[in-house]
Design a protein around this motif. Structure first.
Motif, PDB file in Angstrom:
ATOM      1  N   UNK A  88       4.374  52.233   7.231  1.00  0.00           N
ATOM      2  CA  UNK A  88       4.186  52.053   5.788  1.00  0.00           C
ATOM      3  C   UNK A  88       2.704  51.800   5.501  1.00  0.00           C
ATOM      4  N   UNK A  89       2.226  52.422   4.433  1.00  0.00           N
ATOM      5  CA  UNK A  89       0.862  52.205   3.942  1.00  0.00           C
ATOM      6  C   UNK A  89       0.959  51.385   2.664  1.00  0.00           C
ATOM      7  N   UNK A  90       0.047  50.447   2.502  1.00  0.00           N
ATOM      8  CA  UNK A  90       0.077  49.699   1.258  1.00  0.00           C
ATOM      9  C   UNK A  90      -1.271  49.078   0.942  1.00  0.00           C
ATOM     10  N   UNK A  91      -1.541  49.018  -0.325  1.00  0.00           N
ATOM     11  CA  UNK A  91      -2.688  48.265  -0.790  1.00  0.00           C
ATOM     12  C   UNK A  91      -2.208  47.009  -1.481  1.00  0.00           C
ATOM     13  N   UNK A  92      -0.878  46.940  -1.743  1.00  0.00           N
ATOM     14  CA  UNK A  92      -0.395  45.835  -2.557  1.00  0.00           C
ATOM     15  C   UNK A  92       1.049  45.418  -2.331  1.00  0.00           C
ATOM     16  N   UNK A  93       1.634  45.755  -1.196  1.00  0.00           N
ATOM     17  CA  UNK A  93       3.018  45.324  -0.948  1.00  0.00           C
ATOM     18  C   UNK A  93       3.073  43.810  -0.816  1.00  0.00           C
ATOM     19  N   UNK A  94       4.145  43.249  -1.337  1.00  0.00           N
ATOM     20  CA  UNK A  94       4.295  41.816  -1.135  1.00  0.00           C
ATOM     21  C   UNK A  94       4.869  41.576   0.261  1.00  0.00           C
ATOM     22  N   UNK A  95       4.643  40.371   0.736  1.00  0.00           N
ATOM     23  CA  UNK A  95       5.042  40.027   2.110  1.00  0.00           C
ATOM     24  C   UNK A  95       6.541  40.213   2.310  1.00  0.00           C
ATOM     25  N   UNK A  96       7.323  39.897   1.290  1.00  0.00           N
ATOM     26  CA  UNK A  96       8.777  40.032   1.377  1.00  0.00           C
ATOM     27  C   UNK A  96       9.184  41.499   1.624  1.00  0.00           C
ATOM     28  N   UNK A  97       8.528  42.432   0.923  1.00  0.00           N
ATOM     29  CA  UNK A  97       8.841  43.856   1.084  1.00  0.00           C
ATOM     30  C   UNK A  97       8.469  44.335   2.489  1.00  0.00           C
ATOM     31  N   UNK A 106      13.348  48.810  10.809  1.00  0.00           N
ATOM     32  CA  UNK A 106      12.685  48.886  12.112  1.00  0.00           C
ATOM     33  C   UNK A 106      11.281  49.480  11.961  1.00  0.00           C
ATOM     34  N   UNK A 107      10.546  48.976  10.966  1.00  0.00           N
ATOM     35  CA  UNK A 107       9.194  49.460  10.691  1.00  0.00           C
ATOM     36  C   UNK A 107       8.333  49.312  11.938  1.00  0.00           C
ATOM     37  N   UNK A 108       7.629  50.386  12.287  1.00  0.00           N
ATOM     38  CA  UNK A 108       6.748  50.344  13.456  1.00  0.00           C
ATOM     39  C   UNK A 108       5.471  49.563  13.143  1.00  0.00           C
ATOM     40  N   UNK A 109       4.894  49.851  11.971  1.00  0.00           N
ATOM     41  CA  UNK A 109       3.621  49.216  11.622  1.00  0.00           C
ATOM     42  C   UNK A 109       3.375  49.353  10.121  1.00  0.00           C
ATOM     43  N   UNK A 110       2.669  48.398   9.568  1.00  0.00           N
ATOM     44  CA  UNK A 110       2.236  48.467   8.175  1.00  0.00           C
ATOM     45  C   UNK A 110       0.714  48.505   8.181  1.00  0.00           C
ATOM     46  N   UNK A 111       0.139  49.554   7.605  1.00  0.00           N
ATOM     47  CA  UNK A 111      -1.311  49.716   7.531  1.00  0.00           C
ATOM     48  C   UNK A 111      -1.775  49.444   6.110  1.00  0.00           C
ATOM     49  N   UNK A 112      -2.886  48.756   5.981  1.00  0.00           N
ATOM     50  CA  UNK A 112      -3.452  48.454   4.665  1.00  0.00           C
ATOM     51  C   UNK A 112      -4.271  49.639   4.162  1.00  0.00           C
ATOM     52  N   UNK A 113      -4.142  49.910   2.862  1.00  0.00           N
ATOM     53  CA  UNK A 113      -5.006  50.906   2.221  1.00  0.00           C
ATOM     54  C   UNK A 113      -6.283  50.206   1.798  1.00  0.00           C
TER      55      UNK A 113
END
Length: 130
Positions: A88-97, A106-113
């Motif tokens: 998942x890519x995000x610049x603004x996802x909340x921690x809960x999401x 089973x998210x592998x990784x979350x990358x910041x935009x």
């Protein structure tokens, strides 16, 4: 046998094309690259490709999109196709999401935009070597 598919999902065309360019530059013709501009389009595309017995091995999805957010998309994908690796890519996802995506998709990784190309490529390489 056709090549495995990497699917990129983002509501911004410039981001989609940037992802595709970076992935293709790193992995060349080892994979096919599909693009979807929202979660609904992505789910329809996944079903179509599955009906054609084409294999999606990895999804890179934005979090903040109109309609359905990325964590919901990835949870739905995981319920039907648990073997697809999800980033998942995000610049603004909340921690809960983000936590929900890790727990329920089973998210592998979350990358910041904005992401760095090297971080994206390394993450994909790691994900595909599992």
């Amino acid at each position: 046998m056709s090549k495995p598919i990497i699917l990129c999902v983002d509501d911004e065309k410039v981001v989609l094309h940037s992802l595709k360019t970076q992935l293709k530059s790193a992995f060349g013709n080892a994979y096919l690259y599909e693009l979807a501009e929202n979660a609904t389009e992505a789910l329809e595309l996944i079903d179509e490709l599955n009906d054609e017995e084409l294999s999606i091995i990895l999804i890179v999805s934005d979090w903040l999109m109109p309609g359905m957010k990325g964590d919901e998309l990835l949870v739905r994908v995981h319920q039907k196709f648990p073997s697809i690796v999800k980033i998942m890519l995000t610049g603004q996802a909340d921690e809960e999401a983000v936590n929900r995506a890790f727990d329920e998709a089973n998210l592998h990784r979350c990358l910041q935009k904005p992401w760095s190309e090297s971080e994206l490529i390394e993450t994909v390489k790691t994900a595909l070597s599992l």
